[in-house]
Each structure stands twice: as C-alpha cells, then as structure tokens.
Scaffold this active site. Sequence first.
Site, PDB file in Angstrom:
ATOM      1  N   SER A 472       0.825  -1.204   0.000  1.00 35.02           N
ATOM      2  CA  SER A 472       0.000   0.000   0.000  1.00 35.02           C
ATOM      3  C   SER A 472       0.867   1.265   0.000  1.00 35.02           C
ATOM      4  O   SER A 472       1.663   1.459  -0.909  1.00 35.02           O
ATOM      5  CB  SER A 472      -0.962  -0.042   1.189  1.00 35.02           C
ATOM      6  OG  SER A 472      -1.987   0.923   1.048  1.00 35.02           O
ATOM      7  N   ASP A 552      -9.923  -3.874  -5.133  1.00 37.08           N
ATOM      8  CA  ASP A 552      -9.098  -2.855  -4.475  1.00 37.08           C
ATOM      9  C   ASP A 552      -9.328  -1.495  -5.131  1.00 37.08           C
ATOM     10  O   ASP A 552      -9.377  -1.381  -6.358  1.00 37.08           O
ATOM     11  CB  ASP A 552      -7.626  -3.253  -4.594  1.00 37.08           C
ATOM     12  CG  ASP A 552      -6.728  -2.535  -3.604  1.00 37.08           C
ATOM     13  OD1 ASP A 552      -6.851  -1.304  -3.473  1.00 37.08           O
ATOM     14  OD2 ASP A 552      -5.896  -3.216  -2.977  1.00 37.08           O
ATOM     15  N   HIS A 582      -8.341  -4.629  -0.819  1.00 41.64           N
ATOM     16  CA  HIS A 582      -7.160  -4.050  -0.192  1.00 41.64           C
ATOM     17  C   HIS A 582      -6.958  -4.684   1.193  1.00 41.64           C
ATOM     18  O   HIS A 582      -7.915  -4.895   1.941  1.00 41.64           O
ATOM     19  CB  HIS A 582      -7.362  -2.541  -0.041  1.00 41.64           C
ATOM     20  CG  HIS A 582      -6.105  -1.767   0.110  1.00 41.64           C
ATOM     21  ND1 HIS A 582      -5.253  -1.518  -0.938  1.00 41.64           N
ATOM     22  CD2 HIS A 582      -5.530  -1.179   1.196  1.00 41.64           C
ATOM     23  CE1 HIS A 582      -4.230  -0.799  -0.523  1.00 41.64           C
ATOM     24  NE2 HIS A 582      -4.362  -0.595   0.779  1.00 41.64           N
TER      25      HIS A 582
END
Length: 614
Positions: A472, A552, A582
Amino acid sequence: MPEPADLLDVARPEPGPLSDGTAAFPFAPPVRGGDGELRWEALVYAVEPGYRPLMLDLWVPEERPAEGAPVVVWVHGGGWVHGSRRRRAPHLHQNRVVERIVAAGFAVALVDYRLAAEAPFPAGVLDVQAAVRWLRAQADVFGLDGSRVALWGESAGAHLSLLAGLCRRLEAEPPVGEATDVSAEVQAVVDWYGPSDFAAMSSPVDAESEELGEGDPFAILLRDTTWSRDELSPVRYVRPDGPAVFVAHGEDDQLVPVEQSRLLAEALVEARVDTEYLETAGDHVFVGATVVPEVTDRSIAFLCRVLAGRRLGDPRPLDPHTADLEERMAATGMWPLLDAPAPVARERGVVMRRDFYPPRPFPVASVTDGVLPGPAGDVRIRVQRPEQPTDVTVLYVHGGGWVIGDLASHQGSAARLAATAGAVVVQVDYRLAPEDPYPAGLDDCRAAAAWVLEHIDEFGGDPARLVIAGDSAGGNLAAVLTQELVDRGTPVAALFLIYPGTDLRGEASADVRLQYLGPDADGLAGDPRVSPVLAPTLAALPPTVIGIGAHDFLYADTVEYAAALRAAGVAVVLREFPTLNHGFFSYGSVSPAAEAAADLMCRDLHRLLHRATA
C-alpha cells in the site's frame, strides 16, 4: 449477432456436394455443457485435397458480450506426431483446464491439425492459421468476437502456436483453407512448456514419452521439411509488433528444458513485447506438482487483460470471508480506520488486528529489534531471519496510508516473507504523517536502504541480492526508493509490491493525499518521487512482483503501473486476485483466498530469486 436461442439452432443437417468445401460437411446443433456453454462438435474448418477434413470442436459460453465472446484456439501437444483435439493430457483433463477457460468468458476452439507424419512441416502451423481465419469468417454465426483471438498451445502445440503468431515467413507459404482473405493475426499467445530454440535441444519430444512409441518425433518433424532447426525455432521470429505472450514452464521439465522458456521470455522482454513469464514447480505438463489451477488462472488473467480489457472473472463477488470480516469490523464503528484522526486510527488499528485478523505465525530463526541513524534521529528496525541460510536481504516498508502502521502491525507480513521467500527481512519504522509529512517517511527509507547496504554482512551478505518490498503506502515508498537506487546505479535484485499506491493524482488517493503531502498536495502529486508511475524512465527497474485484488480501490492504478513497467521492458509478475480487496496480505488467518494469494506472491519472489542464481 445471433441471440442464445438462435445459436441453439445453428446446425447444418444435410451434406452438400464436395465442391462446396467446408460447407459440404453437416454438423449437429450444439449441446449444453456442464456450465451451460454451447458445444458444437466436428466442425470442418478446412478441406485440403488428399488429406482428411480438418475439424475443430467449439465451446461458446452462455453469457458473453454483445460483440461476441473472445476466442481461444486450443492447440494440443503430442510431439508433432500424436494427439487430437479430443484428447488432453490426463493432468490437464483432471484439472478441467478448458472448462476453466470457458467459465472465464472465452469461447474455446479445440483444433485438429495435420501431424508431421501426415504432411511435412509447415502444414500443422498453416492449419492452425486456417482455423483462426475460419473462426473469424464464422464469428457472427457462432457468437464470437473475431477481433479478439488468442492461441493457447501446450508443448508441441505451443511451438506451433508461437510460430503461427510470430513467424512472418509463413506469409510466403500457400495458405490452407478457404477464408484466405481473412487475417490470421492473433492478439495473444499462451505458451505452456513449448520448445523455442531447436538449435539448443538435442531431441525435443512431448509429454508422456511412453506413449510416443518408436521413432524420434523431432526426427519425423525434420524428415520431409525444408526448414532448418534454426528456422523451426520461434525465438528467431520474436518482433516488437508481435502478439502479447504468456509463457509458463515447470522448472523440473525433463522433456523440454525450462531454459527454452527462459530464453524465449528474455528475447520477448528485450523486444519489448507484452510478456508474462511464470516458472513453477513440476515436470512436463506440470506433472508432479499441484500447480495446474494456479497456472491456468494466471494464464486466463493474462488473456482477460490483453483480450478482454477486464480483470479476471469480472464481475466476481468479494471473497465471502473478507466480506464477513469487513462487515464485522464496520459494525464496531472503528473501521475504516483512516476515517478517524491519525492518533485514534492508530489505536483502532491495534484493536482490529488483535480482535479480527491476528497475524498467522510463521517459523523464523530470530526476531531482533534495533535502530539506525536517520535524518531526524534514530529509525527503529526489526530484523527477522529465516531458518535456512540465505544471501537475500529484503527491506520491508509497511503500509497504512502514510498515517498508521509500525513494526508490530506488519511483523506477520515480514515473517511470511522471511519464511516463504527465504530472506532476511528488515522492517523499517519510518516517520508518519500528518505529524511528519512528505518527504519525512521517504527520507527515513532512504537512510534505511543506505544503512542496510553499508551493513549488508549483518544480513543476507550480498549487496546485489537486495530486495525492496512494501504494501500500500509502503509499496509507494518502495517503488520510489527502488527507482532512486537504480537511477544512481545501485543494484536491486527485485521489487515486491503489494497493492501499491503508484499514482497519487487520482481520486483513489484523495483521502490520504492531503495528510501525507501537506497543503501543496495537488502540486506534489505530480512529482515522480510521490507518484512513481511518472518516472521519466522505468527501464532500469529490477524484476517486479505485484499483487492486487480486483476489488481494491488501487486496482486501476496498479494495473497501469504494471503495464508501464512491461512497456519499459521490465520483467513483471502481476497477480490479479478476482475476489480480494485491499489488505488481503494481512487477512490470511481469516480468509483461505487471502492466505493462498499471499503465499503465491511470496513463492513468486522465491522463484524469481532462485532463478536469478540458477
């Protein structure tokens, strides 16, 4: 285009005169397969005087776009002298490979071609091209999209598929079939364990050698053809304007050495062809390993991207375990975490991990904490060592929107990498926004990379075997850091990115952009040190493993970054997980799908690093 009811009526009940060519041969209406697809059998696609009629079976998915289903032409193996459209190797049949392709939304044409003892080369590859032309000419009849066609071959069939897709010399050969004014160009080729360079092979054969009987298939292939070994080698015909190519090969293949696919993949990447390469466990046909579903899904994901312009299995629902996890966390009023001010979000993150997705334990030899000198004081690190000796060092940068996260929050992810990828993993606890906005966190990561390289003997020991990894926001920092390292000539063995943030200009990053970048967020978002996709050149980046869930919010940005890497000639393993969201890399304790995805990515890295020293 015919509607489904009309397709059920597509048949030719009566034979015609032989002067009608393919139209002389009757065929029955389709039957429905186990997943509702329509199946026509024994469709004649070419009639060459003196030879048997050439046939294909056609499976068309029940649900398909208005423009028709994209087409996969399945080209069987058998050492050029055996095999049939009706027979797939047991390992492939048991894993329902063709059924999985159809279930993903592709029509599949299983073709027969003339074998080497029936007609000299290049008859077989010309037959494959004739099948492509016939399918295009009949697209409206059978609900196909003739503008989106791929060849999928295994072993000898992969060799023929590669030549059919790449070899311009075939244009000088008299074409086979009737639709000679129709293009035989394809948009993609899937090559499973096919030979690519005959000059480097003593006697390439095909799967299940005990079934091949007397005679060397390669000798039979060469016996009557005017083509030399070099001219029979697909690697000779790699060209920048060729179709996209997916290559998969078992590293223990005893019939077609894995070096054949390595060589081809390297040539494709060097020519900047859209290429994906997967080296996995297993012998020929992946026998001896349980990887066929994985390789099939990876191949289908490639075709979804190249042919269909969509993600694998789109639309598919969110993994139910992940959906249940997110619903339970949302019910607490504490999730999504970043909806709260940073100090509160950090406290809530501790609670969420403890109560909802505690990290899975992984066996490591040791876990030690330390500090290194940073630009604004000491930077904390945590070092996890695998149980087996290794010369690989991974610098791991945690995620959390540049606002939350620390050594504890991602210890489980780092332990997974250490144990599964076989590396000493150094976590870095960089400064967080909004208290310390950009470039504070990046500066700490720069300092960590320099310090780790300076002290590499305390870790993996080989400075050329440094991997930069992150998830991320940490994936963003890892990508930027790697770009800076390679731009100044520092070797990086691999880049490992888990749902990375690669372009902060868009709406996907709007919620955290202001906290991370400060009041000049919009201006800074266009800086390559913030949005790594904007780097002037990506060509020097190392081989890269990327994982992203189709649900995501960073999906589009991640796929775009992977495409930019490929366009720059970087070797990329892009894992698209159709049911994940995610955060999946941390959800292995609650979601089998997330666990499998995280494990797969780590094994990708292990194979990449192992191959680099092979």
